[in-house]
Scaffold this motif. Structure first.
Motif, PDB file in Angstrom:
ATOM      1  N   LEU A   1      -3.266  -7.068  -4.155  1.00 20.19           N
ATOM      2  CA  LEU A   1      -2.838  -5.701  -4.402  1.00 20.19           C
ATOM      3  C   LEU A   1      -1.954  -5.626  -5.644  1.00 20.19           C
ATOM      4  O   LEU A   1      -2.092  -4.704  -6.457  1.00 20.19           O
ATOM      5  N   GLU A   2      -1.079  -6.584  -5.818  1.00 19.53           N
ATOM      6  CA  GLU A   2      -0.218  -6.601  -7.004  1.00 19.53           C
ATOM      7  C   GLU A   2      -1.065  -6.715  -8.272  1.00 19.53           C
ATOM      8  O   GLU A   2      -0.841  -6.009  -9.246  1.00 19.53           O
TER       9      GLU A   2
ATOM     10  N   SER B   1      -5.922   4.725 -11.526  1.00 18.19           N
ATOM     11  CA  SER B   1      -5.359   4.380 -10.220  1.00 18.19           C
ATOM     12  C   SER B   1      -6.122   3.199  -9.624  1.00 18.19           C
ATOM     13  O   SER B   1      -7.258   2.907 -10.019  1.00 18.19           O
ATOM     14  N   VAL B   2      -5.481   2.557  -8.660  1.00 11.52           N
ATOM     15  CA  VAL B   2      -6.154   1.455  -7.959  1.00 11.52           C
ATOM     16  C   VAL B   2      -7.398   1.987  -7.267  1.00 11.52           C
ATOM     17  O   VAL B   2      -8.462   1.369  -7.309  1.00 11.52           O
ATOM     18  N   SER B   3      -7.292   3.154  -6.674  1.00  8.30           N
ATOM     19  CA  SER B   3      -8.425   3.750  -5.972  1.00  8.30           C
ATOM     20  C   SER B   3      -9.604   3.988  -6.917  1.00  8.30           C
ATOM     21  O   SER B   3     -10.742   3.610  -6.620  1.00  8.30           O
TER      22      SER B   3
ATOM     23  N   ALA C   1      -4.949  -1.817 -12.868  1.00  6.74           N
ATOM     24  CA  ALA C   1      -5.173  -0.374 -12.939  1.00  6.74           C
ATOM     25  C   ALA C   1      -4.240   0.266 -13.971  1.00  6.74           C
ATOM     26  O   ALA C   1      -4.666   1.136 -14.733  1.00  6.74           O
ATOM     27  N   ALA C   2      -2.993  -0.199 -14.016  1.00  9.09           N
ATOM     28  CA  ALA C   2      -2.050   0.344 -15.004  1.00  9.09           C
ATOM     29  C   ALA C   2      -2.517   0.020 -16.423  1.00  9.09           C
ATOM     30  O   ALA C   2      -2.426   0.874 -17.314  1.00  9.09           O
TER      31      ALA C   2
ATOM     32  N   ALA D   1      -4.182  -5.798  -8.590  1.00  7.29           N
ATOM     33  CA  ALA D   1      -4.938  -4.561  -8.739  1.00  7.29           C
ATOM     34  C   ALA D   1      -4.063  -3.459  -9.338  1.00  7.29           C
ATOM     35  O   ALA D   1      -4.517  -2.686 -10.182  1.00  7.29           O
ATOM     36  N   ARG D   2      -2.814  -3.380  -8.912  1.00  6.03           N
ATOM     37  CA  ARG D   2      -1.908  -2.368  -9.470  1.00  6.03           C
ATOM     38  C   ARG D   2      -1.678  -2.593 -10.961  1.00  6.03           C
ATOM     39  O   ARG D   2      -1.697  -1.646 -11.748  1.00  6.03           O
ATOM     40  N   ILE D   3      -1.452  -3.836 -11.331  1.00  5.22           N
ATOM     41  CA  ILE D   3      -1.227  -4.162 -12.747  1.00  5.22           C
ATOM     42  C   ILE D   3      -2.483  -3.874 -13.566  1.00  5.22           C
ATOM     43  O   ILE D   3      -2.427  -3.266 -14.635  1.00  5.22           O
TER      44      ILE D   3
ATOM     45  N   ASP E   1      -1.264  -9.389  -0.346  1.00  3.19           N
ATOM     46  CA  ASP E   1      -0.238  -8.815  -1.224  1.00  3.19           C
ATOM     47  C   ASP E   1      -0.468  -9.159  -2.688  1.00  3.19           C
ATOM     48  O   ASP E   1      -0.338  -8.294  -3.557  1.00  3.19           O
TER      49      ASP E   1
END
Length: 80
Positions: free
Chosen positions: A13-14, A26-28, A20-21, A16-18, A10
């Motif tokens: 992923l958090e 995108s994370v992908s 990417a933003a 990676a989201r930050i 988790d």
């Protein structure tokens, strides 16, 4: 392009989201770019390693000892 599913913790992923933003992506897409960069670096390293292994130049000694550092740099002083 193909889709893949990955499993991450988790907190990863958090992050990676930050991240990417911050990069406005995108994370992908970010993960695809990170993997592509890693692939390029490893391929470049492998090519350089193979070139070094197959280099025909003779960087080896002919059995004589290499000159000492002092011998290399003191030559100009003796000549005056």
């Amino acid at each position: 392009m193909r889709n893949v599913t990955i499993t991450v913790e988790d907190e990863v992923l958090e992050w990676a989201r930050i991240e990417a933003a911050k990069r406005n992506t995108s994370v992908s897409r970010m993960m695809g770019e990170l993997l592509a960069e890693k692939m390029r670096r490893e391929d470049a390293y492998e090519r350089a390693h193979q070139a070094w292994l197959h280099d025909d130049r003779k960087w080896r000694s002919d059995g004589k000892p290499y000159p000492k550092r002092e011998e290399l740099y003191d030559r100009g002083r003796d000549q005056g």
